[in-house]
Design a protein around this motif. Structure first.
Motif, PDB file in Angstrom:
ATOM      1  N   ARG A 141       0.621  -1.196   0.232  1.00 10.51           N
ATOM      2  CA  ARG A 141      -0.017   0.167   0.199  1.00 10.51           C
ATOM      3  C   ARG A 141       0.924   1.275  -0.009  1.00 10.51           C
ATOM      4  N   GLN A 142       0.637   2.011  -1.715  1.00 12.74           N
ATOM      5  CA  GLN A 142       1.917   3.473  -0.791  1.00 12.74           C
ATOM      6  C   GLN A 142       0.679   4.143  -0.635  1.00 12.74           C
ATOM      7  N   GLY A 143      -0.643   4.383  -0.645  1.00  9.47           N
ATOM      8  CA  GLY A 143      -1.443   5.716   0.608  1.00  9.47           C
ATOM      9  C   GLY A 143      -2.365   5.245   0.181  1.00  9.47           C
ATOM     10  N   PRO A 144      -3.987   6.098   0.092  1.00 12.22           N
ATOM     11  CA  PRO A 144      -4.605   5.723   0.120  1.00 12.22           C
ATOM     12  C   PRO A 144      -5.155   5.978  -1.216  1.00 12.22           C
ATOM     13  N   GLY A 145      -5.935   4.523  -1.491  1.00  7.69           N
ATOM     14  CA  GLY A 145      -6.559   4.296  -3.182  1.00  7.69           C
ATOM     15  C   GLY A 145      -5.077   3.523  -3.653  1.00  7.69           C
ATOM     16  N   ALA A 146      -4.183   3.336  -3.437  1.00  8.83           N
ATOM     17  CA  ALA A 146      -3.040   3.924  -4.437  1.00  8.83           C
ATOM     18  C   ALA A 146      -1.772   2.196  -3.687  1.00  8.83           C
ATOM     19  N   HIS A 147      -2.406   1.689  -4.574  1.00 13.45           N
ATOM     20  CA  HIS A 147      -0.977   0.042  -4.426  1.00 13.45           C
ATOM     21  C   HIS A 147      -0.085  -0.229  -5.531  1.00 13.45           C
ATOM     22  N   VAL A 148       0.793  -0.957  -5.108  1.00 18.59           N
ATOM     23  CA  VAL A 148       2.339  -0.858  -5.787  1.00 18.59           C
ATOM     24  C   VAL A 148       2.081  -2.354  -5.520  1.00 18.59           C
ATOM     25  N   TYR A 149       1.766  -2.973  -6.674  1.00 18.43           N
ATOM     26  CA  TYR A 149       2.111  -4.597  -7.315  1.00 18.43           C
ATOM     27  C   TYR A 149       2.782  -5.159  -8.077  1.00 18.43           C
ATOM     28  N   THR A 150       3.901  -6.136  -7.337  1.00 19.43           N
ATOM     29  CA  THR A 150       4.958  -6.974  -7.969  1.00 19.43           C
ATOM     30  C   THR A 150       4.086  -8.203  -8.483  1.00 19.43           C
ATOM     31  N   VAL A 151       4.014  -7.714 -10.486  1.00 16.23           N
ATOM     32  CA  VAL A 151       2.905  -9.394 -11.235  1.00 16.23           C
ATOM     33  C   VAL A 151       4.312 -10.242 -11.436  1.00 16.23           C
ATOM     34  N   ALA A 152       4.045 -11.119 -11.053  1.00 18.93           N
ATOM     35  CA  ALA A 152       5.169 -13.056 -11.676  1.00 18.93           C
ATOM     36  C   ALA A 152       4.685 -12.675 -12.880  1.00 18.93           C
ATOM     37  N   ALA A 153       5.694 -12.680 -13.993  1.00 13.10           N
ATOM     38  CA  ALA A 153       4.908 -12.637 -15.336  1.00 13.10           C
ATOM     39  C   ALA A 153       5.892 -14.276 -16.228  1.00 13.10           C
ATOM     40  N   GLN A 154       5.337 -15.016 -16.551  1.00 16.91           N
ATOM     41  CA  GLN A 154       6.326 -16.104 -17.585  1.00 16.91           C
ATOM     42  C   GLN A 154       5.786 -15.572 -18.763  1.00 16.91           C
ATOM     43  N   THR A 155       7.327 -15.362 -19.768  1.00 18.77           N
ATOM     44  CA  THR A 155       7.136 -15.107 -21.222  1.00 18.77           C
ATOM     45  C   THR A 155       8.386 -16.246 -22.044  1.00 18.77           C
ATOM     46  N   ASP A 156       8.138 -16.300 -23.169  1.00 16.91           N
ATOM     47  CA  ASP A 156       8.247 -17.695 -23.972  1.00 16.91           C
ATOM     48  C   ASP A 156       9.945 -16.836 -24.172  1.00 16.91           C
ATOM     49  N   ARG A 170      -8.960   6.405  -8.493  1.00 17.83           N
ATOM     50  CA  ARG A 170      -9.707   7.609  -7.867  1.00 17.83           C
ATOM     51  C   ARG A 170     -10.671   7.653  -7.030  1.00 17.83           C
ATOM     52  N   ALA A 171     -10.906   8.807  -6.902  1.00 14.95           N
ATOM     53  CA  ALA A 171     -12.183   9.474  -5.981  1.00 14.95           C
ATOM     54  C   ALA A 171     -13.515   9.036  -6.421  1.00 14.95           C
ATOM     55  N   ASN A 172     -13.285   8.578  -8.382  1.00 16.78           N
ATOM     56  CA  ASN A 172     -14.911   8.072  -8.796  1.00 16.78           C
ATOM     57  C   ASN A 172     -14.626   6.690  -9.247  1.00 16.78           C
ATOM     58  N   GLY A 173     -13.619   5.869  -8.249  1.00 21.91           N
ATOM     59  CA  GLY A 173     -13.925   4.800  -8.394  1.00 21.91           C
ATOM     60  C   GLY A 173     -12.882   4.223  -9.199  1.00 21.91           C
ATOM     61  N   SER A 174     -12.533   5.044 -11.101  1.00 23.52           N
ATOM     62  CA  SER A 174     -11.857   4.196 -11.910  1.00 23.52           C
ATOM     63  C   SER A 174     -10.575   4.072 -11.386  1.00 23.52           C
ATOM     64  N   LEU A 175     -10.084   2.986 -11.901  1.00 25.11           N
ATOM     65  CA  LEU A 175      -8.089   2.618 -11.818  1.00 25.11           C
ATOM     66  C   LEU A 175      -7.494   3.345 -12.781  1.00 25.11           C
ATOM     67  N   ALA A 176      -6.669   3.594 -12.386  1.00 21.96           N
ATOM     68  CA  ALA A 176      -5.489   4.597 -13.074  1.00 21.96           C
ATOM     69  C   ALA A 176      -3.752   3.583 -12.932  1.00 21.96           C
ATOM     70  N   LEU A 177      -2.745   4.075 -13.930  1.00 17.60           N
ATOM     71  CA  LEU A 177      -1.468   3.953 -13.680  1.00 17.60           C
ATOM     72  C   LEU A 177      -1.358   5.193 -13.132  1.00 17.60           C
ATOM     73  N   ALA A 178      -0.392   4.460 -12.250  1.00 14.05           N
ATOM     74  CA  ALA A 178       0.357   5.380 -11.303  1.00 14.05           C
ATOM     75  C   ALA A 178       1.944   6.421 -11.557  1.00 14.05           C
ATOM     76  N   GLY A 179       2.314   5.493 -12.439  1.00 13.66           N
ATOM     77  CA  GLY A 179       3.562   6.014 -13.052  1.00 13.66           C
ATOM     78  C   GLY A 179       3.982   4.439 -13.572  1.00 13.66           C
ATOM     79  N   TYR A 180       5.725   4.500 -14.042  1.00 14.01           N
ATOM     80  CA  TYR A 180       5.881   4.107 -15.354  1.00 14.01           C
ATOM     81  C   TYR A 180       6.672   2.571 -14.067  1.00 14.01           C
ATOM     82  N   PRO A 181       6.189   1.151 -14.765  1.00 15.93           N
ATOM     83  CA  PRO A 181       6.927  -0.025 -14.587  1.00 15.93           C
ATOM     84  C   PRO A 181       8.283   0.162 -14.232  1.00 15.93           C
ATOM     85  N   ALA A 182       8.657  -1.004 -13.025  1.00 18.87           N
ATOM     86  CA  ALA A 182      10.079  -1.357 -13.093  1.00 18.87           C
ATOM     87  C   ALA A 182      10.142  -2.594 -12.703  1.00 18.87           C
TER      88      ALA A 182
END
Length: 299
Positions: A141-156, A170-182
């Protein structure tokens, strides 16, 4: 006089006159009593403060160690945000240099004007990559309504990779990216530890019931399992059958209530598995019966 006391002290006005001249000054008696009792009142106050502090430490003692960030409670679940992070990871890691417009359109739909085109991804001149599977393995949890998720992905192409994705609701319930991935390393992990073993099951009749129930359970024959179930117990057998070969251990996890069984079984392709089952048992009229095997289907 009853309400005042007399005190004698040299007068400043007669300092230069004959010796022996004094001035009489009246001091209220209540003031003298207060000055005499003040130290006792201060001692009472200190004792009361010490008692209050002792009670506070007894009722709510302070923590023995400061809480580290890793010891904080896990963030509240947000399945939609987790799915959003997984979807972005799939789109970000799936591309074909021969058809760059496909990945561009998918990433621009999620990145919007807040990020560079294609979320900052520039494809190589040739080649392709596809995601075989992806799922969230860690959340912070990064802040109210904000999370940093670690995604494991198997690629070919690149194999197993871990990507962090910042998602904000966001306040209206929609989801959005909060920055670039890493790209990051895998979450911390350790080698498996053997389960703590209790005392071995010494009752031959209980061992017989356990072996029979597990054999029928692994064979996916519910009508045979029912013969060893207690009243009201519900057990759902696996979706495919296995053959029980050996029972390696039968030990109490909770004496008189639950047994840990370690068994070996094989499937129709002759693949062999070492499996661990926790079997709840109850003694009814001198006979052991099974009340649950590994999971309760109602929970």
């Amino acid at each position: 006089m009853g309400s005042s006391a007399l005190s004698a002290e040299p007068s400043h006005e007669t300092a230069g006159r004959a010796a022996g001249a004094v001035t009489i000054t009246a001091t209220p008696l209540w003031r003298l009593r207060l000055m005499r009792s003040l130290p006792r009142y201060l001692l009472y106050a200190l004792c009361a403060a010490g008692t209050a502090a002792s009670v506070r430490f007894a009722v709510a003692p302070p923590s023995s160690a400061p809480r580290s960030p890793g010891a904080l409670a896990p963030p509240p679940l947000d399945p939609a945000a987790e799915g959003y992070a997984t979807l972005f990871a799939r789109r970000y890691l799936t591309w074909d240099a021969a058809r760059p417009q496909t990945s561009e359109a998918l990433l621009d739909a999620m990145g919007g004007s807040g990020l560079a085109q294609d979320a900052g991804l520039a494809l190589p001149p040739s080649g392709a990559q596809h995601v075989e599977w992806a799922e969230v393995v860690q959340a912070r949890r990064q802040g109210p309504g904000a999370h940093v998720y670690t995604v494991a992905a198997q690629t070919d192409a690149a194999g197993l990779v871990y990507l962090t994705v910042d998602v904000v609701r966001r306040a209206n319930g929609s989801l959005a990216l909060a920055g670039y991935p890493a790209f990051v390393g895998a979450p911390a992990q350790e080698a498996a530890r053997p389960p703590s073993m209790g005392d071995a099951v010494g009752d031959p009749s209980l061992a017989t019931v356990l072996r029979r129930a597990l054999r029928n359970y692994l064979a996916a024959t519910p009508e045979e399992v029912d013969a060893d179930l207690s009243e009201g117990a519900q057990v759902v057998v696996p979706g495919f059958g296995l053959t029980l070969e050996t029972v390696q251990k039968l030990v109490w996890s909770t004496v008189g209530r639950s047994v840990l069984a370690v068994v070996q079984a094989r499937d129709v392709r002759d693949a062999r598995y070492t499996l661990g089952y926790e079997v709840d048992v109850v003694e009814v009229g001198g006979r052991w019966e099974v009340s649950a095997i590994q999971v309760d289907p109602d929970q």
